[in-house]
Design a protein around this motif. Structure first.
Motif, mmCIF file in Angstrom:
data_model
loop_
_atom_site.group_PDB
_atom_site.id
_atom_site.type_symbol
_atom_site.label_atom_id
_atom_site.label_comp_id
_atom_site.label_asym_id
_atom_site.label_seq_id
_atom_site.Cartn_x
_atom_site.Cartn_y
_atom_site.Cartn_z
ATOM 1 N N GLU A 226 0.835 -1.196 0.000
ATOM 2 C CA GLU A 226 0.000 0.000 0.000
ATOM 3 C C GLU A 226 0.875 1.254 0.000
ATOM 4 N N LYS B 239 0.395 5.413 0.747
ATOM 5 C CA LYS B 239 -0.528 6.411 1.289
ATOM 6 C C LYS B 239 0.018 7.794 0.982
ATOM 7 N N SER C 153 -5.193 6.215 -0.031
ATOM 8 C CA SER C 153 -4.351 5.022 -0.087
ATOM 9 C C SER C 153 -4.625 4.250 -1.368
ATOM 10 N N PHE C 154 -3.584 3.637 -1.893
ATOM 11 C CA PHE C 154 -3.706 2.856 -3.123
ATOM 12 C C PHE C 154 -2.890 1.578 -2.996
ATOM 13 N N GLN C 155 -3.424 0.509 -3.540
ATOM 14 C CA GLN C 155 -2.718 -0.766 -3.527
ATOM 15 C C GLN C 155 -1.861 -0.872 -4.777
ATOM 16 N N VAL D 43 0.592 3.207 -10.678
ATOM 17 C CA VAL D 43 -0.626 3.223 -9.867
ATOM 18 C C VAL D 43 -1.038 4.656 -9.543
ATOM 19 N N ASN E 228 -4.410 7.052 -10.888
ATOM 20 C CA ASN E 228 -5.336 7.682 -9.950
ATOM 21 C C ASN E 228 -5.182 9.210 -9.916
#
Length: 326
Positions: free
Chosen positions: A242, A244, A251-253, A263, A267
């Motif tokens: 993760e 943050k 938060s992003f995985q 990622v 986003n």
């Protein structure tokens, strides 16, 4: 990909083949004005003319004499696994084209020394050729050891043979005579505090040179390098983790098959990137919490150990979460 702030346009004034799969490109101000000065070891960022890849930026070392202000000269290898950059420079670039570039930057500068040893592997000759020009101009003592696979793949061969400093150059060609082979252990055998060592080329070549000098007791302060090939970015045992964003708490995985940069970009969070291989340091980002899994070739061991910054284009996380200063 976020574009770097490129500060000027230059015109392609020459493009020619210098060896198998290697071209020389010369750039000049379209209005004939002097270009910004540069020092030996410097590079520029170039927005390459890659169809369908607007904003693709790559770094190329300047390989002409650093006293010259009328041109920048680049040596560019056609990479077999090109992600668009070298292929476009070889196939798309034409004399008369305008290119957006940055002012020269130098992360690989010469350090004044009584003696200098230069080790070039393949296309790694480009910044070291500039260094040789500078060292010869200042009448400094140096040796340039240039290692290539064959004479046909040796860039700037005729130019080097005719250079005023030709006697300081040692060519080591894989398919050449046995006496041409590089005696690296012999050169490293006696550590000398008044000698500085520079190496550039493929990662394997660099590691071979550096490890040999380290084994013979040469201190890190006298060993200097610049990588052209990229870092290892993925492994079979990679796990997701993760990230943050400190400013928003979002938060992003990050799955095993994507980078942090990919990622975040998906986003809507843009990070300035360039090489995407952990070489240039453009995307360097502060880490507020967590432990990065460093996979770049830009930071040194001391900076890796601090764990307060990392390269999201290739590095990952050892901890479950990284909190980024974004």
């Amino acid at each position: 990909m976020s574009a770097l702030p490129l500060s000027m346009f230059v015109e392609v004034t020459a493009k020619r083949q210098t060896a198998e799969d290697i071209i020389v490109v010369e750039l000049a101000d379209p209005h004939g004005r002097p270009l910004p000065a540069f020092s030996a070891g410097a590079h520029i960022d170039v927005r390459v003319p890659a169809p369908g890849q607007d904003g693709l930026i790559r770094q190329y070392s300047l390989c002409n004499h650093p006293e010259e202000r009328d041109r920048y000269r680049l040596g560019i290898l056609r990479e077999p696994d090109s992600r668009g950059g070298s292929k476009a420079m070889h196939d798309e670039l034409q004399v008369g084209d305008l290119l957006a570039i940055s002012a020269p930057k130098n992360h690989f500068p010469l350090v004044p020394a009584r003696r200098t040893l230069l080790f070039a592997g393949g296309i790694g000759i480009t910044p070291l050729l500039c260094m040789a020009e500078r060292l010869a101009h200042t009448q400094a003592a140096f040796e340039l050891h240039y290692c290539t696979r064959s004479a046909a793949r040796t860039a700037f061969l005729d130019e080097i043979r005719q250079a005023p400093f030709a006697d300081s150059v040692h060519l080591h060609v894989d398919d050449g005579d046995a006496e041409q082979k590089l005696d690296l252990a012999g050169l490293a055998a006696a550590p000398d505090p008044d000698t500085q060592v520079y190496v550039c080329g493929p990662a394997g070549f660099i590691e071979h040179v550096l490890s040999t000098f380290r084994e013979h007791g040469w201190p890190e302060a006298q060993l200097h390098t610049e990588y052209f090939s990229g870092a290892e970015t993925t492994r079979e045992d990679d796990d997701s983790f993760e990230v943050k964003i400190a400013s928003s708490g979002a938060s992003f995985q990050v799955p095993a098959d994507k980078t942090v940069h990919q990622v975040l970009s998906e986003n809507g969070i843009e990070i300035m990137v360039s090489c995407e291989q952990g070489v240039c340091g453009t995307c360097l980002t502060r880490v507020l919490e967590g432990e990065p899994d460093h996979r770049d070739l830009y930071l040194d061991d001391h900076e890796h150990a601090a764990n307060d910054q990392f390269t999201p284009c290739c590095s990952r996380a050892k901890s479950k979460t990284l909190v980024l200063d974004l």
